[in-house]
Design a protein around this motif. Structure first.
Motif, mmCIF file in Angstrom:
data_model
loop_
_atom_site.group_PDB
_atom_site.id
_atom_site.type_symbol
_atom_site.label_atom_id
_atom_site.label_comp_id
_atom_site.label_asym_id
_atom_site.label_seq_id
_atom_site.Cartn_x
_atom_site.Cartn_y
_atom_site.Cartn_z
ATOM 1 N N MET A 255 0.844 -1.203 0.000
ATOM 2 C CA MET A 255 0.000 0.000 0.000
ATOM 3 C C MET A 255 0.878 1.250 0.000
ATOM 4 S SD MET A 255 -3.376 -0.495 -0.009
ATOM 5 C CE MET A 255 -3.794 1.144 0.513
ATOM 6 N N ALA A 257 -0.032 3.885 -1.774
ATOM 7 C CA ALA A 257 -0.905 5.029 -2.070
ATOM 8 C C ALA A 257 -1.042 5.933 -0.858
ATOM 9 C CB ALA A 257 -2.281 4.532 -2.504
ATOM 10 N N ASP A 261 -7.479 10.447 4.257
ATOM 11 C CA ASP A 261 -8.073 9.942 5.510
ATOM 12 C C ASP A 261 -9.470 10.490 5.722
ATOM 13 O OD1 ASP A 261 -5.910 8.340 6.487
ATOM 14 O OD2 ASP A 261 -4.794 10.201 6.758
ATOM 15 N N THR A 285 -12.431 8.154 6.047
ATOM 16 C CA THR A 285 -12.566 7.110 5.014
ATOM 17 C C THR A 285 -12.282 5.756 5.668
ATOM 18 O OG1 THR A 285 -10.234 7.348 4.459
ATOM 19 C CG2 THR A 285 -11.800 8.604 3.120
ATOM 20 N N ASP A 286 -12.732 4.686 5.031
ATOM 21 C CA ASP A 286 -12.410 3.349 5.560
ATOM 22 C C ASP A 286 -10.933 3.092 5.355
ATOM 23 O OD1 ASP A 286 -14.971 2.693 6.319
ATOM 24 O OD2 ASP A 286 -15.501 2.002 4.298
ATOM 25 N N ASP A 287 -10.292 2.475 6.330
ATOM 26 C CA ASP A 287 -8.871 2.161 6.181
ATOM 27 C C ASP A 287 -8.729 0.869 5.353
ATOM 28 O OD1 ASP A 287 -6.110 3.106 7.437
ATOM 29 O OD2 ASP A 287 -6.113 0.922 7.195
ATOM 30 N N ILE A 288 -8.022 0.975 4.245
ATOM 31 C CA ILE A 288 -7.937 -0.162 3.314
ATOM 32 C C ILE A 288 -7.149 -1.311 3.931
ATOM 33 C CG2 ILE A 288 -7.150 -0.907 1.024
ATOM 34 C CD1 ILE A 288 -7.615 1.990 0.051
ATOM 35 N N ILE A 289 -6.011 -0.973 4.565
ATOM 36 C CA ILE A 289 -5.180 -2.039 5.156
ATOM 37 C C ILE A 289 -5.965 -2.780 6.232
ATOM 38 C CG2 ILE A 289 -3.123 -2.517 6.549
ATOM 39 C CD1 ILE A 289 -1.647 -0.401 5.005
ATOM 40 N N GLY A 303 2.774 -1.688 4.416
ATOM 41 C CA GLY A 303 2.219 -0.339 4.414
ATOM 42 C C GLY A 303 3.332 0.688 4.437
ATOM 43 N N PHE A 304 2.985 1.920 4.164
ATOM 44 C CA PHE A 304 3.944 3.019 4.224
ATOM 45 C C PHE A 304 3.529 3.970 5.336
ATOM 46 C CE2 PHE A 304 6.941 3.219 0.584
ATOM 47 C CZ PHE A 304 6.635 2.000 0.021
ATOM 48 N N ARG A 314 5.681 5.991 15.833
ATOM 49 C CA ARG A 314 4.365 6.120 15.200
ATOM 50 C C ARG A 314 4.201 5.104 14.089
ATOM 51 N NH1 ARG A 314 2.022 12.101 14.192
ATOM 52 N NH2 ARG A 314 1.422 11.143 12.228
ATOM 53 N N LYS A 318 1.478 2.077 13.818
ATOM 54 C CA LYS A 318 0.586 1.885 12.660
ATOM 55 C C LYS A 318 0.642 0.439 12.167
ATOM 56 C CE LYS A 318 0.762 6.601 10.975
ATOM 57 N NZ LYS A 318 1.378 7.560 10.073
ATOM 58 N N LYS A 322 -2.815 -1.690 12.448
ATOM 59 C CA LYS A 322 -3.529 -2.006 11.199
ATOM 60 C C LYS A 322 -3.351 -3.451 10.757
ATOM 61 C CE LYS A 322 -3.302 2.634 9.229
ATOM 62 N NZ LYS A 322 -3.484 3.336 7.960
HETATM 63 N N1 CTP Z 1 -3.971 3.694 4.303
HETATM 64 C C1 CTP Z 1 -5.046 2.877 4.018
HETATM 65 N N2 CTP Z 1 -6.311 3.361 4.044
HETATM 66 C C2 CTP Z 1 -6.547 4.650 4.369
HETATM 67 C C3 CTP Z 1 -5.467 5.488 4.681
HETATM 68 C C4 CTP Z 1 -4.187 4.980 4.648
HETATM 69 O O1 CTP Z 1 -4.843 1.708 3.726
HETATM 70 N N3 CTP Z 1 -7.804 5.088 4.377
HETATM 71 C C5 CTP Z 1 -2.607 3.139 4.240
HETATM 72 C C6 CTP Z 1 -1.651 3.900 3.373
HETATM 73 O O2 CTP Z 1 -1.670 3.436 2.031
HETATM 74 C C7 CTP Z 1 -0.315 3.616 4.033
HETATM 75 C C8 CTP Z 1 -0.667 3.520 5.486
HETATM 76 O O3 CTP Z 1 -2.064 3.206 5.536
HETATM 77 O O4 CTP Z 1 0.240 2.393 3.614
HETATM 78 C C9 CTP Z 1 -0.436 4.829 6.178
HETATM 79 O O5 CTP Z 1 -1.004 4.791 7.390
HETATM 80 P P1 CTP Z 1 -1.801 6.056 7.958
HETATM 81 O O6 CTP Z 1 -2.155 5.757 9.365
HETATM 82 O O7 CTP Z 1 -2.906 6.423 7.088
HETATM 83 O O8 CTP Z 1 -0.744 7.103 7.865
HETATM 84 P P2 CTP Z 1 -1.060 8.569 7.969
HETATM 85 O O9 CTP Z 1 -2.127 8.991 7.015
HETATM 86 O O10 CTP Z 1 0.255 9.211 7.858
HETATM 87 O O11 CTP Z 1 -1.695 8.547 9.436
HETATM 88 P P3 CTP Z 1 -1.698 9.747 10.442
HETATM 89 O O12 CTP Z 1 -2.313 10.832 9.678
HETATM 90 O O13 CTP Z 1 -2.531 9.244 11.554
HETATM 91 O O14 CTP Z 1 -0.268 9.933 10.773
#
Ligand code: CTP
Length: 378
Positions: A255, A257, A261, A285-289, A303-304, A314, A318, A322
């Motif tokens: 992931m 992308a 959020d 948004t729904d978290d894809i991971i 994930g990134f 942090r 994550k 996740k």
């Molecule tokens: N990701 C996801 N679904 C989302 C948002 C993010 O799957 N709705 C994935 C991204 O592709 C990435 C990872 O989650 O691989 C990043 O984690 P995330 O917690 O979203 O990072 P940030 O957006 O940086 O979180 P924060 O704002 O809480 O620091």
């Protein structure tokens, strides 16, 4: 025109630290001089069978890869039928067991002739790797298929040909780029992301033998060849596309992308007048991971974590929260890292611990990621 590109090809192969030896046909010397190619390759150029009587055996025997660029209809016909009447065709015949790339270039009428089609079919079934040709305006002024592929495409094929196929049998899904969450038909909120890291990951996985699907948000990047590319726009569309691929049997999900959020709570179908929009209500948004990790069939998930500053904790949190198997920590505020650049410096966190990389190209980061993944997955 294609003959001129051969000079650039030689130079770019050397930039990639290849040792390059050029052989020229007699006809090619009417277009470019041996001196240009000698300068570009920093190596002796061969053009006669008899100047160095054993060159036609020694040169292919020493080579890891033979590239015929441009490959004319005449040369292809000779290769297909084992004719060896000059240095180049003799070398190709003697390159038994070697990887050979052919980059055809000719007028579209010749390319589409039954004879040329037949010859290319023979060469492909002999194991030669065909790159191009492309469609466009041809040297003769006509439009059609027959332009030699761009040098970058030929280099890419060369890298792929030399790659170990250690991801063969894996079905890799990579997400790339941002998503767009619409306020109305002309406004959206989004994240910064060029998609370069995700596209590099998809190319590296393909080169290592995986079957690859790239799920891209809006980016300016062209779909790489040999990869199924699904274009999406919103986080919801990306989630559906990822779920579809995971249900179809993906074994690895990367992931990369930058998924938004938040998305506007109400998307208007008509343009909102600015006086009517004082505040914007947002939904998460729904978290894809998380969605993939908590479902039945779970692929290996990478994930990134794009952070500003060295917030490794942090990133580790994550990964755990996740359900990722590995997280790529990325300080986007550091020099040479982050958005729109071709380089990155990352740290991998996973069950085996931590691995810190130097600043390198995004393609090399992608390769290092798959090296690490294969180590810990085993
Ligand atoms: N990701 C996801 N679904 C989302 C948002 C993010 O799957 N709705 C994935 C991204 O592709 C990435 C990872 O989650 O691989 C990043 O984690 P995330 O917690 O979203 O990072 P940030 O957006 O940086 O979180 P924060 O704002 O809480 O620091």
């Amino acid at each position: 025109m294609a003959a001129y590109k051969a000079v650039d090809l030689a130079r770019r192969l050397r930039d990639a630290e290849a040792s390059v030896t050029i052989m020229m046909t007699e006809a090619s010397q009417r277009f470019i001089t041996p001196l240009s190619l000698e300068t570009a390759s920093q190596n002796r150029v061969y053009s006669s069978l008899f100047d160095d009587p054993l060159a036609h055996i020694r040169l292919p025997a020493e080579a890891d890869l033979v590239i015929i660029a441009p490959a004319t209809a005449n040369s292809l016909a000779k290769f297909a039928h084992g004719i060896a009447d000059d240095l180049v065709s003799t070398c190709v015949l003697a390159a038994t067991g070697k990887k050979i790339i052919i980059a055809p270039a000719m007028n579209w009428r010749m390319y589409e002739s039954p004879a040329c089609r037949r010859n290319l079919e023979i060469l492909r079934s002999d194991g030669m790797i065909q790159v191009g040709p492309e469609s466009g305006s041809l040297a003769c002024g006509e439009e059609g298929i027959g332009r030699m592929s761009e040098v970058s495409e030929i280099i890419e094929a060369a890298v792929a040909a030399l790659c170990p196929k250690d991801l063969a049998g894996e079905t890799v899904v990579v997400t790339a780029g941002p998503t767009r969450e619409y306020i109305d038909p002309v406004r959206f909120i989004s994240n910064r992301s060029s998609g370069k890291m995700g596209f590099a990951l998809a190319r590296a996985a393909r080169n290592r033998g995986a079957s690859v699907t790239l799920i891209a948000g809006p980016t300016a990047l062209a779909a790489p060849s040999g990869i199924t590319c699904i274009r999406t726009e919103t986080a919801k569309e990306m989630l559906q596309a990822v779920k579809g691929q995971v249900n179809a049997g993906a074994t690895i999900l990367v992931m990369a992308a930058a998924v938004a959020d938040f998305s506007p709570a109400n998307r208007s179908n008509t343009k909102i007048e600015k006086k009517d929009l004082a505040t914007l209500a947002l939904d998460r948004t729904d978290d894809i991971i998380t969605a993939v990790a908590s479902a039945g069939r779970k692929p290996f998930i990478v994930g990134f974590a794009a952070e500003t500053g060295m917030n490794l904790d942090r990133a580790a949190r994550k990964m755990k929260d996740k359900g990722m198997d590995m997280v790529v920590f990325n300080d986007v505020s550091a020099e040479g890292c982050g958005f729109d650049v071709d380089t990155n410096r990352v740290i991998f966190l996973d069950r085996a611990g931590k691995k810190e990389l130097e600043l390198m190209s995004k393609y090399d980061v992608a390769d290092a990621l798959f090296n690490r993944l294969l180590q810990i997955k085993a």
